[in-house]
Design an enzyme around this catalytic site. Structure first.
Site, mmCIF file in Angstrom:
data_model
loop_
_atom_site.group_PDB
_atom_site.id
_atom_site.type_symbol
_atom_site.label_atom_id
_atom_site.label_comp_id
_atom_site.label_asym_id
_atom_site.label_seq_id
_atom_site.Cartn_x
_atom_site.Cartn_y
_atom_site.Cartn_z
ATOM 1 N N SER A 21 31.899 46.730 42.122
ATOM 2 C CA SER A 21 31.232 45.506 41.654
ATOM 3 C C SER A 21 29.743 45.614 41.976
ATOM 4 C CB SER A 21 31.800 44.280 42.375
ATOM 5 O OG SER A 21 31.000 43.137 42.128
ATOM 6 N N TYR A 57 34.321 40.036 50.412
ATOM 7 C CA TYR A 57 34.572 40.732 49.136
ATOM 8 C C TYR A 57 33.467 41.759 48.873
ATOM 9 C CZ TYR A 57 34.724 41.321 44.025
ATOM 10 O OH TYR A 57 34.747 41.846 42.748
ATOM 11 N N LYS A 96 33.574 45.931 48.433
ATOM 12 C CA LYS A 96 33.106 46.637 47.234
ATOM 13 C C LYS A 96 32.060 47.694 47.599
ATOM 14 C CE LYS A 96 35.758 44.785 44.143
ATOM 15 N NZ LYS A 96 36.736 45.606 43.403
HETATM 16 N N1 LIG Z 1 35.356 39.355 36.742
HETATM 17 C C1 LIG Z 1 34.214 39.705 37.340
HETATM 18 O O1 LIG Z 1 33.188 39.005 37.232
HETATM 19 C C2 LIG Z 1 34.135 40.978 38.143
HETATM 20 C C3 LIG Z 1 32.865 41.426 38.533
HETATM 21 C C4 LIG Z 1 32.766 42.596 39.270
HETATM 22 C C5 LIG Z 1 33.916 43.308 39.586
HETATM 23 N N2 LIG Z 1 35.134 42.841 39.191
HETATM 24 C C6 LIG Z 1 36.301 43.647 39.566
HETATM 25 O O2 LIG Z 1 37.074 43.924 38.418
HETATM 26 C C7 LIG Z 1 38.436 44.119 38.807
HETATM 27 C C8 LIG Z 1 39.358 43.326 37.914
HETATM 28 O O3 LIG Z 1 39.030 41.960 38.011
HETATM 29 P P1 LIG Z 1 39.253 40.912 36.829
HETATM 30 O O4 LIG Z 1 38.028 40.079 36.789
HETATM 31 O O5 LIG Z 1 39.728 41.593 35.605
HETATM 32 O O6 LIG Z 1 40.426 40.025 37.474
HETATM 33 P P2 LIG Z 1 41.688 39.265 36.835
HETATM 34 O O7 LIG Z 1 41.466 38.934 35.415
HETATM 35 O O8 LIG Z 1 42.022 38.179 37.781
HETATM 36 O O9 LIG Z 1 42.820 40.397 36.907
HETATM 37 C C9 LIG Z 1 43.234 40.897 38.132
HETATM 38 C C10 LIG Z 1 44.404 41.830 37.914
HETATM 39 O O10 LIG Z 1 44.801 42.389 39.161
HETATM 40 C C11 LIG Z 1 46.182 42.085 39.412
HETATM 41 N N3 LIG Z 1 46.317 41.935 40.843
HETATM 42 C C12 LIG Z 1 45.765 41.001 41.651
HETATM 43 N N4 LIG Z 1 46.084 41.232 42.934
HETATM 44 C C13 LIG Z 1 46.857 42.344 42.945
HETATM 45 C C14 LIG Z 1 47.501 43.096 43.955
HETATM 46 N N5 LIG Z 1 47.427 42.736 45.245
HETATM 47 N N6 LIG Z 1 48.208 44.196 43.610
HETATM 48 C C15 LIG Z 1 48.302 44.564 42.323
HETATM 49 N N7 LIG Z 1 47.715 43.889 41.299
HETATM 50 C C16 LIG Z 1 47.005 42.799 41.614
HETATM 51 C C17 LIG Z 1 46.478 40.864 38.558
HETATM 52 O O11 LIG Z 1 47.817 40.781 38.130
HETATM 53 P P3 LIG Z 1 49.040 40.123 38.975
HETATM 54 O O12 LIG Z 1 48.637 38.724 39.271
HETATM 55 O O13 LIG Z 1 50.193 40.245 38.014
HETATM 56 O O14 LIG Z 1 49.217 40.988 40.170
HETATM 57 C C18 LIG Z 1 45.615 41.151 37.332
HETATM 58 O O15 LIG Z 1 46.269 42.072 36.483
HETATM 59 C C19 LIG Z 1 38.511 43.786 40.291
HETATM 60 O O16 LIG Z 1 38.416 44.987 41.036
HETATM 61 C C20 LIG Z 1 37.255 42.964 40.525
HETATM 62 O O17 LIG Z 1 36.801 43.042 41.858
HETATM 63 C C21 LIG Z 1 35.273 41.698 38.479
#
Ligand SMILES: NC(=O)c1ccc[n+]([C@@H]2O[C@H](COP(=O)([O-])OP(=O)(O)OC[C@H]3O[C@@H](n4cnc5c(N)ncnc54)[C@H](OP(=O)(O)O)[C@@H]3O)[C@@H](O)[C@H]2O)c1
Length: 256
Positions: free
Chosen positions: A148, A161, A165
């Protein structure tokens, strides 16, 4: 290698954690669209099956496997199942992460601290260990860690968090150095604010957006699908000489 098939993933086996929605779902669909067989993983098998069905409906190949990335025994079982079913792994996208606590860093409670470390650091670490060993058996592969921008500039109220990262960025470099000899490349994607469930508290909050947007040259948040291209590049032969690097997909945020 011809320039026309630089991104072709035919015959490759890819695992994407956290692929039931958001950024992971878009990555899984992109890898499948370019020919990989994709193992769609998250804690909930049913949610993964929905993504698998969409991939198959689009002509791709995929399977669902439930795994809680904070549970070591489940990680072990996942990689054992992949090895016994496919005998190989070519692409690992460590994407499943958690952020249970928003607030002042000094008030971080121990249980949120531990949970964040267990999933975001220990989970990525042991998945990478198992993934790199399996990849090495077939001459190599590509690990992509979804970190991130908060690993570079800590997010407001997201202290623990952000620390995890930053660790993922360091982990990417450490694995890249040690695994290069076995043909395993290791790189990171640094998304900026992206419109997913994970970031809903930020990207759907007008006051937060008002504070954030002046720092984003493109003046908007990303859609999850905008993260997939960089991962496709890192997963493919197009990135055959790229390891230990971070790709910022952040609308220019880290320019500062
Ligand atoms: N969205 C942002 O603004 C942003 C910015 C920077 C980085 N990121 C990074 O991008 C990645 C994905 O985030 P996202 O925004 O796409 O989130 P999201 O839409 O909430 O999706 C998260 C995914 O991870 C799964 N998950 C959550 N906890 C888990 C666990 N303990 N074990 C296995 N699976 C798990 C969830 O499914 P289940 O509930 O079925 O487990 C879901 O498939 C993360 O690494 C996050 O830190 C996001």
């Amino acid at each position: 290698m011809s320039a026309t098939n630089l991104f072709d993933l035919t015959g490759k086996v890819a695992l994407v954690t956290g692929a039931s929605r958001g950024i992971g779902e878009s990555i899984a669909k992109a890898l499948a669209a370019y020919g990989a067989h994709v193992i769609v993983s998250s804690r909930k098998a049913e949610a993964c099956e929905t993504v698998v069905a969409a991939i198959k409906a689009a002509g791709g190949s995929a399977e669902a496997r439930a795994c809680h990335i904070g549970e070591l025994a489940q990680i072990e079982a996942l990689f054992q199942a992949i090895e016994s079913t496919h005998g190989r792994l070519d692409i690992l996208v460590n994407n499943a992460a958690t952020n249970p606590y928003f607030g002042p860093i000094l008030d971080t409670d121990l249980s949120s601290f531990q949970k964040t470390l267990d999933v975001n650091i220990r989970g990525y670490f042991y998945s990478s260990v198992h993934g790199a060993k399996l990849m090495a058996k077939n001459g190599g592969g590509s690990i992509i860690n979804v970190a991130s921008v908060n690993g570079v500039i800590p997010g407001d109220g997201q202290g623990i968090y952000s620390i995890t990262k930053a660790a993922v960025i360091s982990m990417t470099q450490a694995f890249a150095k040690e695994c290069a000899g076995s043909g395993v490349r290791v790189n990171a994607l640094l998304p900026g604010a992206t419109d997913t469930k994970f970031a809903a508290a930020l990207v759907q909050n007008e006051a937060v957006l008002k504070r954030l947007m002046p720092h984003v040259p493109m003046r908007r948040v990303a859609q999850p699908g905008e993260m997939a291209g960089a991962v496709l590049y890192l997963a493919s032969n197009a990135a055959s000489y790229t390891t230990g690097t971070c790709i910022n997909v952040d609308g220019g945020y880290l320019i500062g």
